[in-house]
Design an enzyme around this catalytic site. Structure first.
Site, PDB file in Angstrom:
ATOM      1  N   SER A 145     -17.793  -0.291   6.728  1.00  0.00           N
ATOM      2  CA  SER A 145     -16.427   0.046   6.350  1.00  0.00           C
ATOM      3  C   SER A 145     -15.968  -0.894   5.255  1.00  0.00           C
ATOM      4  CB  SER A 145     -15.500  -0.070   7.559  1.00  0.00           C
ATOM      5  OG  SER A 145     -14.138  -0.041   7.169  1.00  0.00           O
ATOM      6  N   TYR A 171     -12.650  -6.580  13.788  1.00  0.00           N
ATOM      7  CA  TYR A 171     -13.175  -5.315  13.274  1.00  0.00           C
ATOM      8  C   TYR A 171     -13.964  -5.551  11.996  1.00  0.00           C
ATOM      9  CZ  TYR A 171     -13.383  -0.491  11.615  1.00  0.00           C
ATOM     10  OH  TYR A 171     -13.830   0.727  11.163  1.00  0.00           O
TER      11      TYR A 171
END
Length: 312
Positions: A145, A171
């Site tokens: 990501s 994350y």
């Protein structure tokens, strides 16, 4: 991306294939004739997704098998059972994940974003190595990501046991590790026909944002009511599909892909623009160090080391 490809006789596994990007990735591969195994935790959704894809594509070789990436026992048992079938594995898409969750831990005690997004996938991929190598030419797609920019890997405390927890930092760390997994797999098994690449799919409204409030989304510039700049799930899955089938990626591994292209490292000031990544996400030294750490964490749980001949 899938147009013109014939995957008849090929085997593919897609984690998190019951919804969102995983569903669209599985559907595309099935439409080209591959036997597709959807590996996901929710049994009802997984079975429904497999049936829906089969109906839409006319491919009856779409099946669901339950997988809980938050349990190393589930991961290793799943992989060993698949290997025991003797079927070569041509495409492995490590797609499933969680995002921006409050501090929680997997059943094995790992911080959940690190444990689910990365370590479960690490153990899964390593457990499936015999099937990947048997294919003679296999591809692994690891979903990273743009959020990898939030954090490099904190090797001394990846599970937030001694430092304050920050859900976005966690994350980001998990997505950096997902990218490094592609680098490490290719370095170790590329000569055996197994290559892996990391994929940045783009911003897509899926169940991944289920832990975020409307206010959280708005604060990050994500307009739910008027989703300008968001990709559709099909568009988001395009780079995963490209990574899995593109002839120009034959023998290519350890790269960070975005918008169906190989992205470039960003060494300038500020956040990297679209099509760029921070160099630590593909650093070979980081990848080697992460592999060694992952082996230790799994060994500490009483599971065999991925470096054993049985695993490889």
């Amino acid at each position: 991306m899938i147009a013109g490809h014939d995957l008849s006789g090929k085997e593919a596994i897609v984690t998190g294939g019951a919804s969102g990007l995983g569903y669209e990735t599985a559907r595309a591969l099935a439409s080209a004739g591959a036997r597709v195994v959807i590996a996901a935790r929710d049994e009802a959704k997984g079975a429904q997704a497999a049936q829906a894809i089969s109906n839409q594509t006319g491919n009856e070789k779409v099946v669901y098998r339950r997988l809980d990436l938050g349990s190393l026992e589930s991961v290793t048992t799943w992989a060993s059972r698949h290997v025991a079938t003797g079927r070569p594995l041509h495409i492995l898409v490590l797609n499933a994940g969680v995002m921006a969750v409050p501090l929680s831990r997997t059943v094995d005690g790992f911080e959940s974003q690190f444990g689910v997004n990365y370590l479960g996938h690490f153990a899964f991929a390593v457990g499936l190595l015999p099937a990947l190598r048997a294919a003679g030419n296999a591809r692994v797609v690891s979903l990273s990501s743009r959020a990898h920019r939030y954090s490099d890997v904190h090797f001394e405390d990846p599970n937030y046991e001694r430092r304050p927890y920050d859900l976005w930092e966690a994350y980001g760390q998990s997505k950096s590790t997902c990218s490094l997994l592609a680098v490490a797999l290719t370095a170790r098994y590329g000569e055996h026909g197994v290559t892996a690449n990391a994929v940045m799919p783009g911003g897509i409204k899926t169940n991944l944002q289920r832990h975020m409030s409307r206010e959280d989304l708005a604060s990050r510039g994500w307009d739910v009511e008027h989703p300008r700049g968001w990709k559709t799930p099909e568009q988001g899955a395009a780079t995963s599909v490209w990574a899995a089938v593109a002839p120009e990626l034959e023998g290519v591994g350890g790269e960070y892909l975005e918008d169906c292209a190989i992205a470039a490292p960003w060494t300038g000031a500020g956040a990297p623009p679209t099509g760029c990544y921070l160099p630590y996400a593909v650093n070979p030294g980081n990848a080697d160090r992460l592999w060694a750490l992952s082996e230790k964490l799994i060994s500490d749980c009483g599971l065999p080391s991925p470096s054993t001949p049985e695993a490889a």
